[in-house]
Design an enzyme around this catalytic site. Structure first.
Site, PDB file in Angstrom:
ATOM      1  N   ALA A 142       0.836  -1.198   0.000  1.00  0.00           N
ATOM      2  CA  ALA A 142       0.000   0.000   0.000  1.00  0.00           C
ATOM      3  C   ALA A 142       0.875   1.253   0.000  1.00  0.00           C
ATOM      4  CB  ALA A 142      -0.967  -0.034   1.171  1.00  0.00           C
ATOM      5  N   CYS A 143       0.542   2.230   0.832  1.00  0.00           N
ATOM      6  CA  CYS A 143       1.261   3.504   0.808  1.00  0.00           C
ATOM      7  C   CYS A 143       2.707   3.389   1.279  1.00  0.00           C
ATOM      8  CB  CYS A 143       0.523   4.543   1.656  1.00  0.00           C
ATOM      9  SG  CYS A 143      -1.056   5.068   0.958  1.00  0.00           S
ATOM     10  N   SER A 144       3.059   2.270   1.900  1.00  0.00           N
ATOM     11  CA  SER A 144       4.435   2.083   2.360  1.00  0.00           C
ATOM     12  C   SER A 144       5.307   1.338   1.351  1.00  0.00           C
ATOM     13  CB  SER A 144       4.453   1.329   3.693  1.00  0.00           C
ATOM     14  OG  SER A 144       4.085   2.177   4.754  1.00  0.00           O
TER      15      SER A 144
END
Length: 382
Positions: free
Chosen positions: A156-158
């Site tokens: 995801a966003c990481s």
């Protein structure tokens, strides 16, 4: 020998949507919905939708605009989703691969390299347009990289920081000497543009980062990586390949594309995320600095995930103190919105001002999972 981030490249889609444009379409949808359901609303059976505003969006998030692959569909009140034509796999580049190649070519040019100089390509993103073959392998072929390998990964966003950590690991184990990490995000396609709480959050973009082992350190030396995950449903996107089977189980046709999807697109409990993620991010950064015996006063830049301007400000003040200079944690969210995995790397790409040899910086991402990744770097003399 040192492992360094030596170059970056940024691809920005050609279409840009302002808050004012987005709100105008959203409010048209709201008015039409409320008119169509007027009787049910009056009877208390259906809740009336509320207008949005450019001022609300900016205050809540710091976002003023976003770039998207397609603007026409999003700004059509009858559609409110991007229109992206299908491409024939094997005959033309996929949309994700095309964006990734554009960003990667910039990074390679900046480093004075070609595709042949790479040993591996990692595409680390929050969404993929297909399961396989990997977008990374398609890009590998498109840039003329023979030999080596590529793979896709999703955190995801990481995904950017986790991808960089994997690149460093590949180099440390001898599997590669030079790795490209790509964060390609078409987040406009996973967003419910009819949801007042989230319709403004995301934008599309592609970032490329080169990580290499070198006897002459240049760029930014990677001093260490720290990764963390913990399961949470407060940020989620459940749209996927099992939808066909779920339609059948629910008594619908397998290809019923009119089945409800709004509850499977991006959803988050924003207040819970803010309250739970910010302290976890700050604690992870502080722990990493302590492990490397680096005082917080030495940190010259925090290149943070651009989820929300208020979150960035809180993390900055928690890590470096309430009087910390805000330029230490620069923002690009006003222009790009949240670009998921790519966002900390856009900030890194855009904002290296004031960094001199020996200066310490932190690239940090956080998002669904929950997932948090932090990359500790030091500016090289060259």
């Amino acid at each position: 020998m040192a492992i360094c981030i030596t170059a970056t490249g940024l691809y920005t889609p050609p279409h840009r949507i302002s808050n004012e444009e987005l709100v105008a379409v959203f409010n048209q949808y709201v008015d039409r919905y409320n008119a169509e359901h007027a009787d049910a609303i009056a009877a208390g059976e259906v809740e009336a939708l509320q207008h949005s505003s450019a001022e609300f969006i900016e205050k809540a998030s710091g976002i003023k605009s976003r770039y998207v692959v397609d603007k026409s569909g999003i700004l059509d009140p009858e559609v409110m989703a991007p229109k992206i034509p299908a491409r024939k796999l094997g005959e033309e580049l996929s949309v994700m691969a095309e964006m990734g190649v554009a960003a990667l070519q910039q990074a390679l040019q900046a480093a004075g390299l070609t595709g042949q100089d790479l040993d591996a390509v990692i595409v680390a993103s929050s969404n993929f347009q297909r399961a396989y073959p990997a977008i990374a392998i398609e890009i590998q072929q498109a840039i003329g990289m023979t030999g080596g390998f590529g793979f896709d990964m999703n955190v995801a966003c990481s995904a950017a920081t986790f991808g960089i950590a994997q690149a460093v690991g590949l180099i440390e184990t001898g599997l590669a000497k030079r790795v490209a990490v790509l964060n390609i995000e078409i987040t406009s396609a996973h967003l419910n543009w009819r949801n007042r709480d989230s319709h403004f959050i995301f934008g599309d973009v592609a970032m490329a980062t080169l990580i290499e082992q070198t006897a002459t350190p240049h760029g930014y030396e990677v001093l260490g990586s720290k990764l963390f995950t913990e399961f949470s449903t407060n940020i989620k996107n459940e749209f996927g390949f099992l939808d066909r089977s779920e339609n059948l189980a629910a008594g619908r046709a397998a290809d019923d594309y009119n089945a409800p999807v709004h509850d499977k697109l991006f959803l988050q409990e924003g207040r819970k995320v803010f309250r739970e993620v910010c302290p976890a991010v700050s604690n992870l950064i502080l722990a990493q600095l302590a492990e490397h015996h680096i005082d917080t006063a030495r940190v010259k830049k925090l290149w943070l995930h651009q989820a929300n301007a208020n979150m960035v400000d809180l993390i900055l003040r928690t890590v470096l103190g309430k009087d910390a200079d805000k330029s230490i944690a620069p923002l690009v969210i006003d222009e790009f919105a949240n670009t998921s995995s790519a966002s900390p790397m856009i900030v890194f790409h855009r904002h290296q001002e004031g960094m001199t040899a020996g200066d310490i910086g932190v690239i940090c991402s956080f998002g669904a999972g929950y997932s948090i990744g932090s990359i500790l770097v030091k500016k090289c003399a060259q």
